[in-house]
Design an enzyme around this catalytic site. Structure first.
Site, PDB file in Angstrom:
ATOM      1  N   ASP A  57       0.794  -1.231   0.000  1.00 41.92           N
ATOM      2  CA  ASP A  57       0.000   0.000   0.000  1.00 41.92           C
ATOM      3  C   ASP A  57       0.832   1.290   0.000  1.00 41.92           C
ATOM      4  O   ASP A  57       1.302   1.719  -1.036  1.00 41.92           O
ATOM      5  CB  ASP A  57      -0.982  -0.016   1.174  1.00 41.92           C
ATOM      6  CG  ASP A  57      -2.017  -1.132   1.030  1.00 41.92           C
ATOM      7  OD1 ASP A  57      -1.742  -2.077   0.281  1.00 41.92           O
ATOM      8  OD2 ASP A  57      -3.080  -1.053   1.658  1.00 41.92           O
TER       9      ASP A  57
ATOM     10  N   GLU B 279      -4.827  -6.919  12.943  1.00 44.16           N
ATOM     11  CA  GLU B 279      -4.292  -6.724  11.588  1.00 44.16           C
ATOM     12  C   GLU B 279      -2.799  -6.428  11.628  1.00 44.16           C
ATOM     13  O   GLU B 279      -2.021  -6.963  10.841  1.00 44.16           O
ATOM     14  CB  GLU B 279      -5.045  -5.582  10.910  1.00 44.16           C
ATOM     15  CG  GLU B 279      -4.650  -5.343   9.466  1.00 44.16           C
ATOM     16  CD  GLU B 279      -5.444  -4.216   8.834  1.00 44.16           C
ATOM     17  OE1 GLU B 279      -5.316  -4.032   7.606  1.00 44.16           O
ATOM     18  OE2 GLU B 279      -6.190  -3.511   9.556  1.00 44.16           O
TER      19      GLU B 279
END
Length: 824
Positions: free
Chosen positions: A558, A794
């Site tokens: 990302d 996460e």
């Protein structure tokens, strides 16, 4: 009459040309004289011809994006009917469905009664982080036959258990048991459970109402669908615990994603006395003033039962095709079968992951079981199509309708398939149940189109699409994702006995090889760099003025810093390493699939040798100034986000302000020189030679300074010294891969350290020391965070180790089980 054809020998043996001679039967015609008008006709004709060919070619090229690699009649998979039913709706707290295109679905909702809610009713259904449950997740789940889950609210705990039993032709029977107990020693708690069954566009269901002790109540749902045939769902006539009220209603829904909305539309309220106070009681009923919306496609039957805690209720599904059933799977029979399957699960877990031998205690082993179970309980079945777009289309088009069996990263936040995540998921699943993992891998490869492309996000069906922001729905066929499926396939191959490979193993590789080959070739043609032997992620936005560093979503990392100004000159070291790894796996598969064609495997082996050539790797990606592997591109690190004022385009309106990127240095072609996960890839994927000076440098830097990557909780994604460390990428986008600790990359790190500690080389001892320390830090922190919060997360904070991001993260954070058991 046409001229006589005469063969003229060609200079090449056996070759010939055809030539028209001047000998004719009729007198020769006048020689044609080319005039200007003829030339115009010729030019126009050629132009029209080229135009038609161009249109035809454009139509053909535009159709390729939604054309399957080959016919998908069986989606590569022959389903095991013992796993036909499952908890394949991970996005809901409790729900089951089959692996059918239009499955009957079942689910559970609940609501605490006698509360005067000021806003929307907190009717629990889909997994939502906003529900702020103290904890929920599977404590035990074997991926097929049973599961045990605790859902912890502030004042009470729900336990959902299910057991399946084989029989008949349609996936057998199953039973749910739901129990509730209070965590509040004060006021009694009244809870309504809402069980439902719903069709998905085909099949029929009907209520059976009977007279009971408390009046009329729903005792059965009878139904029939194409895949299940006839079936019945049974509800108890009596319940344990303090019993309250029954309600039932039949409704129409726009689809499975609107079931909760349908329940709320049917909800009514009445006043009730509770400790001498007026409270509201909510119940389902027909509401004449609220008609069903148009275009409904689902029939839904809701069963509501209300009682005070504690309670226990069982709901039984029976297939009519199961004709030799001896008894109903309920009561003592359910208890006995659940205990038996749970015992087998525990024994299998200890055999597959011998954690006692590694020195772990009961609490740590239970943590590991929960991590595995959340991965298995997070497997979903989806059916539908993606929305895709190529450069030949002005608007998105539909991919073909297809099945997908996939482990989702997060039940609450990412309940859909992600290509980059799936390879990591299957590293764990394949160790537990190789046939299940192979089914999932084949399911994913069923998504390959004729170009060899796989959409990186699979958003199939209304339920999946309802959880996705619109900007992420459309997938572009220029964009890749790390080919991590090769990690899982490589792991599966290593589990084969190459000398005595079974027919089933060979058939699996034969099925997937053509699609893997197409996918591999797509990478080599679409993601190749400008310079030979280099690769570049597509999909970066070159003209963005709002991003501090244009994201590279396609890399999976990302907002990890890349070249500040995207260009065709970029070369990305992580993608090169992925392709080196993929080449080696392709060579291994080709040896098994085509032993009669040595050249088939050799072409991949040759590519692997080239991409792992350490000297060439250094030439393209080693930054001597910084002493690290790096991306290369048009770059400056003198970029900043600044709030600026702009004139409002609307007349008479005040100026607007927004954050924009400001450059204080002209970019130039150079190494990016950010130190973080990307710098480690030649090490992570074990491309560096054991005696490499670069390996020595990486090992020294890894723990040499706490301001670099090393923490007490794992390796951070970006050095604290980097100018991008924990910087926002836009005014609305907080940092994501700019310092946080991610378990998938840390798994690759401990895996690589284990490798370099066991091969001959001058740095084996150093690698062994780092391996022990990093493994201990990771396991200890994940266990502590799970114990404190009840969740896997996460990612983890690099300063204090706290879990952050989406939760529960049922995806690659569960790789902690492999780290604990040292299976890489």
């Amino acid at each position: 009459m046409a001229g006589v054809r005469k063969r003229i020998p060609n200079s090449r043996p056996g070759g010939s040309h055809l030539l028209l001679t001047n000998r004719t039967v009729n007198p020769p015609k006048k020689r044609f004289k080319l005039e200007a008008r003829h030339l115009v006709f010729l030019v126009v004709g050629l132009g029209v011809g080229f135009g038609v060919m161009s249109v035809i070619n454009s139509i053909w090229m535009s159709s390729r994006v939604y054309t399957p690699f080959e016919r998908q009649e069986d989606d590569l998979v022959k389903y095991d009917m013992s796993k036909f039913w499952g908890t394949y709706r991970p996005q809901v707290y409790m729900g089951m469905k089959t692996k059918s295109p239009q499955s009957l679905v079942t689910g559970l909702m609940w609501l605490q009664q006698y509360e005067n809610y000021r806003t929307d009713l907190p009717l629990r259904h889909t997994c939502e982080q906003g529900d702020k449950l103290l904890r929920y997740g599977w404590l035990a789940h074997d991926g097929g036959r049973f599961g045990i889950q605790d859902i912890v609210e502030r004042d009470f705990v729900l336990r959902t258990e299910f057991v399946k039993r084989d029989g008949g032709d349609n996936g057998g029977d199953w039973t749910w048991r739901i129990t509730g107990r209070s965590q509040n020693d004060g006021n009694p708690i009244a809870l309504s459970l809402f069980f439902y069954a719903a069709t998905d566009g085909q099949g029929s269901i009907a209520s059976v109402i009977s007279e009971g002790k408390n009046g009329k109540q729903l005792t059965e749902i009878q139904g029939e669908t194409m895949e299940l045939g006839k079936f019945v769902i049974k509800f108890p006539s009596e319940l344990s615990g303090k019993q309250g009220l029954y309600h039932t209603v039949t409704a129409k829904s726009e689809g499975l994603h609107k079931i909760k909305d349908t329940a709320l539309r049917k909800m009514q309220a009445t006043k009730a006395k509770r400790k001498n106070q007026d409270k509201l009681f909510y119940f389902l009923g027909d509401t004449p003033n609220r008609s069903d919306p148009p275009n409904t496609k689902s029939d839904v039957i809701f069963y509501q039962v209300t009682f005070e805690l504690p309670f226990e209720i069982e709901i039984v599904f029976e297939s009519t095709s199961f004709q030799n059933r001896r008894d109903t799977l309920a009561g003592p029979k359910f208890t006995s079968l659940l205990a038996s399957i749970k015992d087998k699960f525990d024994k299998k877990f200890e055999k597959k992951f011998p954690l006692k031998d590694k020195g772990y205690g009961p609490e740590e082993i239970q943590f590991a079981k929960a991590a595995l179970s959340n991965m298995l309980g997070g497997i979903g079945h989806f059916y539908g199509h993606s929305l895709v777009q190529s450069e030949y289309q002005n608007n998105p088009v539909k991919y073909w309708d297809s099945h997908l069996l996939t482990a989702v990263p997060s039940r609450s936040f990412f309940p859909r398939g992600f290509l980059w995540d799936e390879g990591f998921h299957q590293l764990l699943v394949s160790k537990w149940d190789r046939s299940l993992s192979e089914e999932i891998i084949q399911s994913w490869l069923g998504m390959v189109n004729i170009e060899g492309w796989i959409p990186r996000e699979q958003i199939l069906g209304d339920e999946a699409r309802s959880k996705v922001p619109s900007e992420f729905v459309v997938q572009h066929n220029t964009n890749a994702n790390p080919p991590t499926l090769f990690l899982a396939i490589e792991s599966i191959i290593e589990a084969f006995n190459v000398d005595t490979i079974t027919k089933k193993d060979r058939e699996f590789l034969k099925k997937i090889y053509p699609r893997l080959k197409a996918w591999y070739n797509w990478f080599n043609t679409t993601q190749a760099g400008k310079q030979p032997f280099t690769y570049r992620w597509r999909g970066r936005t070159a003209d963005s003025d709002t991003e501090l560093n244009p994201k590279t979503l396609t890399s999976g990392l990302d907002d990890y810093p890349r070249a500040s100004h995207p260009s065709d000159d970029e070369r990305h070291v992580d993608l090169r390493c992925w392709m080196a790894f993929a080449s080696d796996t392709m060579a291994k598969i080709a040896v098994v699939v085509h032993p009669e064609i040595p050249a088939e495997a050799e072409k991949y082996a040759a590519t692997h040798r080239l991409l792992t050539d350490n000297e060439l790797l250094k030439e393209l990606h080693w930054s001597s100034d910084m002493g690290l592997f790096s991306d290369y591109g048009n770059h400056t690190d003198r970029v900043f986000l600044v709030r600026r004022t702009f004139q409002n385009p609307q007349p008479g309106q005040p100026p607007t302000t927004r954050t924009v990127r400001v450059e204080k240095q002209t970019p130039k072609l150079q190494f990016v020189n950010s130190y973080g996960y990307v710098s480690l890839f030649p090490f992570l994927l074990q491309i560096l030679e054991p005696d490499s000076d670069q390996l020595n440098q990486i090992l020294q830097d890894m723990r040499g300074d706490d301001n670099l990557l090393w923490t007490h909780y794992g390796l951070r994604s970006l050095s604290k010294r980097d100018s991008m460390y924990m910087k926002r990428n836009t005014e609305h986008d907080p940092p994501y891969w700019r310092g946080q600790i991610w378990i998938n990359i840390n798994f690759l790190a401990v895996r690589a350290l284990k490798h370099y500690s066991t091969v001959d080389g001058p740095f084996a001892g150093q690698a062994q020391e780092l391996y022990k320390a990093l493994r201990k830090n990771l396991v200890q922190n994940l266990f502590e965070q799970y114990s404190k919060t009840g969740y896997l997360w996460e990612n983890y904070n690099d300063i204090n180790g706290k879990g952050q991001g989406s939760h529960p993260f049922t995806g690659w954070s569960a790789l902690v089980v492999l780290i604990m058991s040292e299976q890489y």
